[in-house]
Design a protein around this motif. Structure first.
Motif, PDB file in Angstrom:
ATOM      1  N   ARG A 109       6.313  -4.569  -6.791  1.00 19.28           N
ATOM      2  CA  ARG A 109       7.736  -4.589  -6.457  1.00 19.28           C
ATOM      3  C   ARG A 109       7.965  -5.638  -5.370  1.00 19.28           C
ATOM      4  NH1 ARG A 109       9.909   0.608  -4.077  1.00 19.28           N
ATOM      5  NH2 ARG A 109       9.058   1.406  -6.000  1.00 19.28           N
ATOM      6  N   THR A 110       7.220  -5.514  -4.246  1.00 19.89           N
ATOM      7  CA  THR A 110       7.352  -6.493  -3.156  1.00 19.89           C
ATOM      8  C   THR A 110       6.025  -6.637  -2.421  1.00 19.89           C
ATOM      9  OG1 THR A 110       8.135  -4.766  -1.653  1.00 19.89           O
ATOM     10  CG2 THR A 110       9.818  -6.141  -2.670  1.00 19.89           C
ATOM     11  N   VAL A 111       5.863  -7.808  -1.817  1.00 13.80           N
ATOM     12  CA  VAL A 111       4.756  -8.069  -0.898  1.00 13.80           C
ATOM     13  C   VAL A 111       5.376  -8.717   0.329  1.00 13.80           C
ATOM     14  CG1 VAL A 111       2.621  -9.366  -0.471  1.00 13.80           C
ATOM     15  CG2 VAL A 111       3.073  -8.430  -2.750  1.00 13.80           C
ATOM     16  N   TYR A 112       5.015  -8.192   1.491  1.00 15.17           N
ATOM     17  CA  TYR A 112       5.518  -8.731   2.748  1.00 15.17           C
ATOM     18  C   TYR A 112       4.382  -9.258   3.596  1.00 15.17           C
ATOM     19  CZ  TYR A 112       9.976  -6.431   1.888  1.00 15.17           C
ATOM     20  OH  TYR A 112      11.171  -6.049   1.350  1.00 15.17           O
ATOM     21  N   ASP A 124       3.294   3.231  -4.648  1.00 11.06           N
ATOM     22  CA  ASP A 124       2.133   3.175  -3.777  1.00 11.06           C
ATOM     23  C   ASP A 124       2.322   2.035  -2.779  1.00 11.06           C
ATOM     24  OD1 ASP A 124      -0.311   3.657  -2.704  1.00 11.06           O
ATOM     25  OD2 ASP A 124      -1.445   2.641  -4.285  1.00 11.06           O
ATOM     26  N   HIS A 125       2.243   2.359  -1.519  1.00 11.60           N
ATOM     27  CA  HIS A 125       2.507   1.389  -0.461  1.00 11.60           C
ATOM     28  C   HIS A 125       1.307   1.323   0.462  1.00 11.60           C
ATOM     29  CE1 HIS A 125       4.632  -0.761   2.689  1.00 11.60           C
ATOM     30  NE2 HIS A 125       4.212   0.144   3.544  1.00 11.60           N
ATOM     31  N   HIS A 126       0.872   0.126   0.757  1.00 12.49           N
ATOM     32  CA  HIS A 126      -0.226  -0.043   1.706  1.00 12.49           C
ATOM     33  C   HIS A 126       0.343  -0.653   2.978  1.00 12.49           C
ATOM     34  CE1 HIS A 126      -3.935  -1.127   3.602  1.00 12.49           C
ATOM     35  NE2 HIS A 126      -3.518  -2.368   3.692  1.00 12.49           N
ATOM     36  N   ASN A 127       0.179   0.077   4.058  1.00 10.03           N
ATOM     37  CA  ASN A 127       0.579  -0.419   5.360  1.00 10.03           C
ATOM     38  C   ASN A 127      -0.695  -0.614   6.171  1.00 10.03           C
ATOM     39  OD1 ASN A 127       1.408  -0.815   7.971  1.00 10.03           O
ATOM     40  ND2 ASN A 127       3.009   0.743   7.900  1.00 10.03           N
ATOM     41  N   PRO A 128      -1.000  -1.845   6.616  1.00 10.35           N
ATOM     42  CA  PRO A 128      -2.253  -2.077   7.327  1.00 10.35           C
ATOM     43  C   PRO A 128      -2.335  -1.344   8.656  1.00 10.35           C
ATOM     44  CG  PRO A 128      -0.881  -4.051   7.379  1.00 10.35           C
ATOM     45  CD  PRO A 128      -0.205  -3.054   6.470  1.00 10.35           C
ATOM     46  N   HIS A 129      -1.219  -0.800   9.156  1.00 12.01           N
ATOM     47  CA  HIS A 129      -1.231  -0.133  10.456  1.00 12.01           C
ATOM     48  C   HIS A 129      -1.433   1.364  10.354  1.00 12.01           C
ATOM     49  CE1 HIS A 129      -0.079  -3.837  12.252  1.00 12.01           C
ATOM     50  NE2 HIS A 129       0.947  -3.931  11.431  1.00 12.01           N
ATOM     51  N   GLY A 183      -0.715  -9.306   8.660  1.00 16.18           N
ATOM     52  CA  GLY A 183      -1.182  -8.494   7.544  1.00 16.18           C
ATOM     53  C   GLY A 183      -0.216  -8.546   6.373  1.00 16.18           C
ATOM     54  N   PHE A 184      -0.696  -8.133   5.218  1.00 19.53           N
ATOM     55  CA  PHE A 184       0.122  -8.096   4.013  1.00 19.53           C
ATOM     56  C   PHE A 184       0.404  -6.646   3.661  1.00 19.53           C
ATOM     57  CE2 PHE A 184      -1.580 -12.258   3.913  1.00 19.53           C
ATOM     58  CZ  PHE A 184      -0.814 -13.030   3.055  1.00 19.53           C
ATOM     59  N   SER A 185       1.655  -6.323   3.351  1.00 21.04           N
ATOM     60  CA  SER A 185       2.025  -5.015   2.835  1.00 21.04           C
ATOM     61  C   SER A 185       2.403  -5.192   1.377  1.00 21.04           C
ATOM     62  CB  SER A 185       3.215  -4.429   3.596  1.00 21.04           C
ATOM     63  OG  SER A 185       2.857  -4.120   4.921  1.00 21.04           O
ATOM     64  N   VAL A 186       1.762  -4.398   0.511  1.00 24.82           N
ATOM     65  CA  VAL A 186       1.990  -4.488  -0.925  1.00 24.82           C
ATOM     66  C   VAL A 186       2.644  -3.193  -1.382  1.00 24.82           C
ATOM     67  CG1 VAL A 186       0.900  -4.747  -3.187  1.00 24.82           C
ATOM     68  CG2 VAL A 186      -0.028  -5.980  -1.205  1.00 24.82           C
ATOM     69  N   ILE A 187       3.804  -3.313  -2.013  1.00 29.41           N
ATOM     70  CA  ILE A 187       4.493  -2.152  -2.570  1.00 29.41           C
ATOM     71  C   ILE A 187       4.486  -2.320  -4.084  1.00 29.41           C
ATOM     72  CG2 ILE A 187       6.621  -0.824  -2.648  1.00 29.41           C
ATOM     73  CD1 ILE A 187       7.263  -2.049   0.140  1.00 29.41           C
ATOM     74  N   LYS A 188       3.797  -1.391  -4.743  1.00 32.67           N
ATOM     75  CA  LYS A 188       3.661  -1.465  -6.203  1.00 32.67           C
ATOM     76  C   LYS A 188       4.846  -0.784  -6.868  1.00 32.67           C
ATOM     77  CE  LYS A 188      -1.374  -1.319  -5.934  1.00 32.67           C
ATOM     78  NZ  LYS A 188      -2.572  -0.560  -6.309  1.00 32.67           N
ATOM     79  N   HIS A 214      -5.254 -10.981  -1.432  1.00 29.10           N
ATOM     80  CA  HIS A 214      -4.711  -9.739  -0.859  1.00 29.10           C
ATOM     81  C   HIS A 214      -4.264  -8.777  -1.956  1.00 29.10           C
ATOM     82  CE1 HIS A 214      -4.914 -10.839   3.366  1.00 29.10           C
ATOM     83  NE2 HIS A 214      -4.587 -12.057   2.988  1.00 29.10           N
ATOM     84  N   LEU A 215      -3.685  -9.307  -3.012  1.00 24.53           N
ATOM     85  CA  LEU A 215      -3.260  -8.446  -4.121  1.00 24.53           C
ATOM     86  C   LEU A 215      -4.467  -7.773  -4.783  1.00 24.53           C
ATOM     87  CD1 LEU A 215      -0.450 -10.631  -5.742  1.00 24.53           C
ATOM     88  CD2 LEU A 215      -0.176  -8.542  -4.390  1.00 24.53           C
ATOM     89  N   ARG A 216      -5.541  -8.518  -4.980  1.00 25.96           N
ATOM     90  CA  ARG A 216      -6.749  -7.936  -5.581  1.00 25.96           C
ATOM     91  C   ARG A 216      -7.324  -6.832  -4.702  1.00 25.96           C
ATOM     92  NH1 ARG A 216      -7.571 -13.350  -6.918  1.00 25.96           N
ATOM     93  NH2 ARG A 216      -8.919 -13.651  -5.117  1.00 25.96           N
ATOM     94  N   MET A 217      -7.273  -7.012  -3.393  1.00 29.11           N
ATOM     95  CA  MET A 217      -7.765  -5.967  -2.483  1.00 29.11           C
ATOM     96  C   MET A 217      -6.972  -4.670  -2.647  1.00 29.11           C
ATOM     97  SD  MET A 217      -8.986  -7.771   1.063  1.00 29.11           S
ATOM     98  CE  MET A 217      -7.581  -8.809   1.385  1.00 29.11           C
ATOM     99  N   GLU A 218      -5.738  -4.790  -3.113  1.00 28.77           N
ATOM    100  CA  GLU A 218      -4.896  -3.622  -3.350  1.00 28.77           C
ATOM    101  C   GLU A 218      -5.002  -3.114  -4.785  1.00 28.77           C
ATOM    102  OE1 GLU A 218      -3.171  -1.956  -1.050  1.00 28.77           O
ATOM    103  OE2 GLU A 218      -4.077  -3.343   0.392  1.00 28.77           O
ATOM    104  N   GLY A 219      -5.864  -3.734  -5.573  1.00 28.74           N
ATOM    105  CA  GLY A 219      -6.054  -3.294  -6.949  1.00 28.74           C
ATOM    106  C   GLY A 219      -5.012  -3.825  -7.918  1.00 28.74           C
ATOM    107  N   VAL A 220      -4.274  -4.841  -7.504  1.00 24.59           N
ATOM    108  CA  VAL A 220      -3.239  -5.420  -8.358  1.00 24.59           C
ATOM    109  C   VAL A 220      -3.878  -6.456  -9.284  1.00 24.59           C
ATOM    110  CG1 VAL A 220      -1.143  -6.847  -8.381  1.00 24.59           C
ATOM    111  CG2 VAL A 220      -1.418  -5.048  -6.658  1.00 24.59           C
TER     112      VAL A 220
END
Length: 181
Positions: free
Chosen positions: A149-152, A168-173, A158-163, A136-142
């Motif tokens: 900063r955090t991953v939920y 930059d925050h990815h919300n799957p919704h 779904g996974f939310s990644v906050i860099k 999931h982190l790789r899909m976000e370019g991490v």
């Protein structure tokens, strides 16, 4: 061989089981499965909620029973499906209007990474492997945990990644920036 005219049309649409019995059975199964999915198997899959998955599975089974003849009539299946849909609507309304019910009905987000450190205890709790997390982190370019900063793990699975950089925050919704323009 049965012809179209020789079908017992009245028998197909009259109730063979009392409505009250179907309501009790449908209610009992709905609540039992909801509690199992919510508390015994708390990790949801995909981008739809637990109640949505539950209602689809139960309706499919109830419809199959009505169509295959396990019930004596089509109307029996229709009544059972109506009871199950009614419970789903009640849960949706209660979760919308009452935050305390929402906390009961929907699992809370779970922090998996905080300030670049993997929270192994939380990952163990949900049976998430480091490989799955990294996927999931790789899909976000991490490329490094130092970027995070955090991953939920969200209630829908779904996974939310906050860099850290730029927030930059990815919300799957939510739609991506390119979709919203």
């Amino acid at each position: 061989m049965q012809t179209f005219l020789s079908i017992d049309w009245v028998g197909l649409f009259t109730l063979s089981v009392p409505v009250s019995e179907m309501m009790v059975r449908g209610t009992a199964i709905y609540w039992f499965l909801f509690i199992v999915f919510r508390f015994v198997i708390p990790r949801d899959v995909g981008a739809i909620g637990i109640a949505d998955i539950l209602i689809l599975v139960i309706i499919a089974d109830a419809s199959q029973n009505a169509m295959s003849g396990d019930y004596k009539t089509i109307t029996d299946g229709m009544v059972l499906i109506a009871v199950l849909v009614a419970w789903n609507l009640v849960f949706d309304r209660l979760a919308y209007y009452f935050p305390s019910f929402r906390r009961f009905a929907t699992p809370a987000s779970l922090c998996l990474v905080k300030d670049g450190h993997i929270l192994k205890r939380n990952m163990r709790r949900e049976f998430i492997t480091e490989d799955e997390l990294w996927s999931h982190l790789r899909m976000e370019g991490v490329q490094s945990l130092a970027e995070v900063r955090t991953v939920y793990l969200e209630s829908d699975g779904g996974f939310s990644v906050i860099k850290k950089e730029g927030g930059d925050h990815h919300n799957p919704h939510s739609p991506s920036r390119s979709e919203s323009m």
